[in-house]
Design a protein around this motif. Sequence first.
Motif, PDB file in Angstrom:
ATOM      1  N   GLU A 153      10.188  -8.830  -0.447  1.00  0.00           N
ATOM      2  CA  GLU A 153      10.588 -10.047  -1.029  1.00  0.00           C
ATOM      3  C   GLU A 153       9.519 -11.083  -1.329  1.00  0.00           C
ATOM      4  OE1 GLU A 153      13.168 -10.493  -2.873  1.00  0.00           O
ATOM      5  OE2 GLU A 153      13.914  -8.804  -2.511  1.00  0.00           O
ATOM      6  N   GLN A 154       8.687 -11.011  -0.494  1.00  0.00           N
ATOM      7  CA  GLN A 154       7.293 -11.987  -0.807  1.00  0.00           C
ATOM      8  C   GLN A 154       6.680 -11.182  -1.669  1.00  0.00           C
ATOM      9  OE1 GLN A 154       4.350 -12.072   2.557  1.00  0.00           O
ATOM     10  NE2 GLN A 154       4.614 -14.191   2.604  1.00  0.00           N
ATOM     11  N   GLY A 155       6.430  -9.937  -1.607  1.00  0.00           N
ATOM     12  CA  GLY A 155       5.658  -9.236  -2.879  1.00  0.00           C
ATOM     13  C   GLY A 155       6.182  -9.471  -4.090  1.00  0.00           C
ATOM     14  N   VAL A 156       7.697  -9.543  -4.074  1.00  0.00           N
ATOM     15  CA  VAL A 156       8.272  -9.798  -5.433  1.00  0.00           C
ATOM     16  C   VAL A 156       7.821 -11.239  -6.037  1.00  0.00           C
ATOM     17  CG1 VAL A 156      10.577 -10.217  -6.692  1.00  0.00           C
ATOM     18  CG2 VAL A 156       9.959  -8.150  -5.117  1.00  0.00           C
ATOM     19  N   ALA A 157       8.047 -12.027  -5.039  1.00  0.00           N
ATOM     20  CA  ALA A 157       7.694 -13.651  -5.442  1.00  0.00           C
ATOM     21  C   ALA A 157       6.424 -13.737  -5.780  1.00  0.00           C
ATOM     22  CB  ALA A 157       7.834 -14.457  -4.171  1.00  0.00           C
ATOM     23  N   ARG A 158       5.436 -12.987  -5.350  1.00  0.00           N
ATOM     24  CA  ARG A 158       4.004 -13.092  -5.787  1.00  0.00           C
ATOM     25  C   ARG A 158       3.654 -12.111  -7.049  1.00  0.00           C
ATOM     26  NH1 ARG A 158       0.716 -12.839  -0.095  1.00  0.00           N
ATOM     27  NH2 ARG A 158       1.209 -14.837   0.825  1.00  0.00           N
ATOM     28  N   GLY A 159       4.446 -11.448  -7.473  1.00  0.00           N
ATOM     29  CA  GLY A 159       4.159 -10.677  -8.594  1.00  0.00           C
ATOM     30  C   GLY A 159       3.516  -9.370  -8.232  1.00  0.00           C
ATOM     31  N   LEU A 160       3.481  -9.006  -6.895  1.00  0.00           N
ATOM     32  CA  LEU A 160       2.794  -7.750  -6.482  1.00  0.00           C
ATOM     33  C   LEU A 160       3.919  -6.583  -6.657  1.00  0.00           C
ATOM     34  CD1 LEU A 160       1.015  -9.121  -3.298  1.00  0.00           C
ATOM     35  CD2 LEU A 160       0.141  -8.621  -5.758  1.00  0.00           C
ATOM     36  N   LEU A 161       5.187  -6.922  -6.412  1.00  0.00           N
ATOM     37  CA  LEU A 161       6.092  -5.768  -6.556  1.00  0.00           C
ATOM     38  C   LEU A 161       7.276  -6.200  -7.307  1.00  0.00           C
ATOM     39  CD1 LEU A 161       6.596  -5.431  -2.467  1.00  0.00           C
ATOM     40  CD2 LEU A 161       5.013  -4.118  -4.197  1.00  0.00           C
ATOM     41  N   GLU A 162       7.971  -5.209  -7.794  1.00  0.00           N
ATOM     42  CA  GLU A 162       9.182  -5.329  -8.875  1.00  0.00           C
ATOM     43  C   GLU A 162      10.261  -4.997  -8.010  1.00  0.00           C
ATOM     44  OE1 GLU A 162       8.496  -3.575 -12.539  1.00  0.00           O
ATOM     45  OE2 GLU A 162       7.014  -4.800 -13.110  1.00  0.00           O
ATOM     46  N   ARG A 163      11.376  -5.808  -8.289  1.00  0.00           N
ATOM     47  CA  ARG A 163      12.788  -5.294  -7.503  1.00  0.00           C
ATOM     48  C   ARG A 163      13.713  -4.665  -8.724  1.00  0.00           C
ATOM     49  NH1 ARG A 163      14.728 -10.154  -7.059  1.00  0.00           N
ATOM     50  NH2 ARG A 163      13.573 -10.874  -5.438  1.00  0.00           N
ATOM     51  N   SER A 164      14.400  -3.814  -8.283  1.00  0.00           N
ATOM     52  CA  SER A 164      15.198  -3.145  -9.424  1.00  0.00           C
ATOM     53  C   SER A 164      16.751  -2.867  -8.586  1.00  0.00           C
ATOM     54  CB  SER A 164      15.012  -1.881  -9.845  1.00  0.00           C
ATOM     55  OG  SER A 164      14.640  -0.981  -9.084  1.00  0.00           O
ATOM     56  N   LYS A 165      17.786  -2.958  -9.017  1.00  0.00           N
ATOM     57  CA  LYS A 165      19.093  -2.826  -8.383  1.00  0.00           C
ATOM     58  C   LYS A 165      19.591  -1.575  -9.064  1.00  0.00           C
ATOM     59  CE  LYS A 165      20.821  -6.899  -6.435  1.00  0.00           C
ATOM     60  NZ  LYS A 165      22.123  -7.849  -6.349  1.00  0.00           N
ATOM     61  N   GLN A 166      20.247  -0.767  -8.005  1.00  0.00           N
ATOM     62  CA  GLN A 166      21.052   0.295  -8.444  1.00  0.00           C
ATOM     63  C   GLN A 166      22.312   0.466  -7.980  1.00  0.00           C
ATOM     64  OE1 GLN A 166      18.770   3.752  -8.002  1.00  0.00           O
ATOM     65  NE2 GLN A 166      17.065   3.144  -9.152  1.00  0.00           N
ATOM     66  N   GLY A 167      23.175  -0.193  -8.444  1.00  0.00           N
ATOM     67  CA  GLY A 167      24.815  -0.103  -7.529  1.00  0.00           C
ATOM     68  C   GLY A 167      24.337  -1.335  -6.935  1.00  0.00           C
TER      69      GLY A 167
ATOM     70  N   TYR B 254      15.874  -1.781  -4.744  1.00  0.00           N
ATOM     71  CA  TYR B 254      14.764  -0.650  -4.613  1.00  0.00           C
ATOM     72  C   TYR B 254      13.393  -1.555  -5.132  1.00  0.00           C
ATOM     73  CZ  TYR B 254      17.987   3.147  -3.926  1.00  0.00           C
ATOM     74  OH  TYR B 254      19.000   3.939  -3.107  1.00  0.00           O
ATOM     75  N   TYR B 255      12.346  -1.227  -4.531  1.00  0.00           N
ATOM     76  CA  TYR B 255      10.930  -1.791  -5.047  1.00  0.00           C
ATOM     77  C   TYR B 255      10.044  -0.911  -5.159  1.00  0.00           C
ATOM     78  CZ  TYR B 255      13.174  -5.364  -1.936  1.00  0.00           C
ATOM     79  OH  TYR B 255      14.040  -6.374  -1.441  1.00  0.00           O
TER      80      TYR B 255
ATOM     81  N   SER C 150      13.758   1.843  -1.120  1.00  0.00           N
ATOM     82  CA  SER C 150      14.711   0.729  -0.619  1.00  0.00           C
ATOM     83  C   SER C 150      13.873   0.040   0.568  1.00  0.00           C
ATOM     84  CB  SER C 150      15.855   1.249  -0.076  1.00  0.00           C
ATOM     85  OG  SER C 150      15.743   2.051   0.950  1.00  0.00           O
ATOM     86  N   ALA C 151      14.227  -0.941   1.087  1.00  0.00           N
ATOM     87  CA  ALA C 151      13.512  -1.726   2.205  1.00  0.00           C
ATOM     88  C   ALA C 151      13.616  -0.652   3.438  1.00  0.00           C
ATOM     89  CB  ALA C 151      14.222  -3.154   2.583  1.00  0.00           C
ATOM     90  N   ALA C 152      14.785  -0.127   3.746  1.00  0.00           N
ATOM     91  CA  ALA C 152      15.031   0.684   4.640  1.00  0.00           C
ATOM     92  C   ALA C 152      14.133   1.887   4.855  1.00  0.00           C
ATOM     93  CB  ALA C 152      16.507   1.441   4.671  1.00  0.00           C
ATOM     94  N   GLU C 153      13.793   2.495   3.400  1.00  0.00           N
ATOM     95  CA  GLU C 153      12.999   3.784   3.266  1.00  0.00           C
ATOM     96  C   GLU C 153      11.347   3.139   3.603  1.00  0.00           C
ATOM     97  OE1 GLU C 153      14.802   6.607  -0.009  1.00  0.00           O
ATOM     98  OE2 GLU C 153      14.017   4.583  -0.817  1.00  0.00           O
ATOM     99  N   VAL C 154      10.910   2.009   3.202  1.00  0.00           N
ATOM    100  CA  VAL C 154       9.843   1.663   3.532  1.00  0.00           C
ATOM    101  C   VAL C 154       9.642   1.316   4.839  1.00  0.00           C
ATOM    102  CG1 VAL C 154       8.136  -0.573   3.091  1.00  0.00           C
ATOM    103  CG2 VAL C 154       9.527   0.432   1.194  1.00  0.00           C
ATOM    104  N   SER C 155      10.627   0.519   5.705  1.00  0.00           N
ATOM    105  CA  SER C 155      10.684   0.456   7.051  1.00  0.00           C
ATOM    106  C   SER C 155      10.521   1.847   8.055  1.00  0.00           C
ATOM    107  CB  SER C 155      11.784  -0.049   7.601  1.00  0.00           C
ATOM    108  OG  SER C 155      12.059  -1.672   7.015  1.00  0.00           O
TER     109      SER C 155
ATOM    110  N   SER D 184       0.865  -1.224  -0.247  1.00  0.00           N
ATOM    111  CA  SER D 184       0.037  -0.193   0.235  1.00  0.00           C
ATOM    112  C   SER D 184       0.894   1.064  -0.003  1.00  0.00           C
ATOM    113  CB  SER D 184      -0.667  -0.006   1.343  1.00  0.00           C
ATOM    114  OG  SER D 184      -1.833  -1.225   1.197  1.00  0.00           O
ATOM    115  N   TYR D 185       1.885   1.031   0.835  1.00  0.00           N
ATOM    116  CA  TYR D 185       2.822   2.341   0.911  1.00  0.00           C
ATOM    117  C   TYR D 185       3.441   2.458  -0.416  1.00  0.00           C
ATOM    118  CZ  TYR D 185       6.927   5.197   1.695  1.00  0.00           C
ATOM    119  OH  TYR D 185       8.173   5.969   1.242  1.00  0.00           O
ATOM    120  N   LEU D 186       4.018   1.531  -1.229  1.00  0.00           N
ATOM    121  CA  LEU D 186       4.782   1.595  -2.447  1.00  0.00           C
ATOM    122  C   LEU D 186       3.681   2.163  -3.637  1.00  0.00           C
ATOM    123  CD1 LEU D 186       7.117  -1.541  -2.212  1.00  0.00           C
ATOM    124  CD2 LEU D 186       7.739   0.919  -2.220  1.00  0.00           C
ATOM    125  N   ALA D 187       2.559   1.832  -3.304  1.00  0.00           N
ATOM    126  CA  ALA D 187       1.498   2.015  -4.395  1.00  0.00           C
ATOM    127  C   ALA D 187       1.329   3.442  -4.243  1.00  0.00           C
ATOM    128  CB  ALA D 187       0.055   1.350  -4.150  1.00  0.00           C
ATOM    129  N   GLY D 188       1.641   4.384  -3.362  1.00  0.00           N
ATOM    130  CA  GLY D 188       1.393   5.807  -3.216  1.00  0.00           C
ATOM    131  C   GLY D 188       2.532   6.463  -3.748  1.00  0.00           C
TER     132      GLY D 188
END
Length: 197
Positions: free
Chosen positions: A167-181, A185-186, A140-145, A130-134
């Motif tokens: 990571e569970q959200g990524v596994a379920r296809g609800l979220l996407e993970r990307s790497k920068q360095g 980030y999600y 990052s995980a730290a920012e979400v926390s 819900s947070y990421l949707a907005g």
Amino acid sequence: MSEVTATSTVTAGYAQRVTEDLAATRTEQERVRAELARLEGELRQLQEGEQVLVKMQVVLGGPDKPAAESGKGKKKASVPAARRGKSATAQQKAPGKAKSSKKADAKAPAVKATTAKSAVEETWAALAGSYLAGQSEPKSAAEVSAALTEAHPQRKVQATVVRNALEQGVARGLLERSKQGRSVYYTPAATEPAAAQ
């Protein structure tokens, strides 16, 4: 005379270094003690949460569902399938001994703990999603926390639990993970139908 002065200077230097190292060691010990106390508090909260969830599961009839869904025809109304399998194995090894069934029952809380843990993670996954949707940019995980800590001050937010939920959200296809360095980030997944579930 100069040798005595040089020796005392070296000794004073070592003494100062030892004093500084000792202070640093004591500071680190305090930090580790504080971290240990914090982790023990988190563990206590998780155990209390597990107990509540286990009670809720029993009240909602959760233990009967795994036995009904197993479809093996050997339906025991009051014993979950996971416990029944371990209990049967224990009885085959030592039939008629009460000790074996006690061991099987002792393993049962582990099954309940796993169920309770997944229920907690799903809650954090929903909050994180819900947070990421907005958000307009990846987080990052730290920012979400940090955001969840601010949004839910009454709850104990653990960075590792939030990361697992993401990571569970990524596994379920609800979220996407990307790497920068080296950072991860999600963002919400591009396709929204899965998120409706």
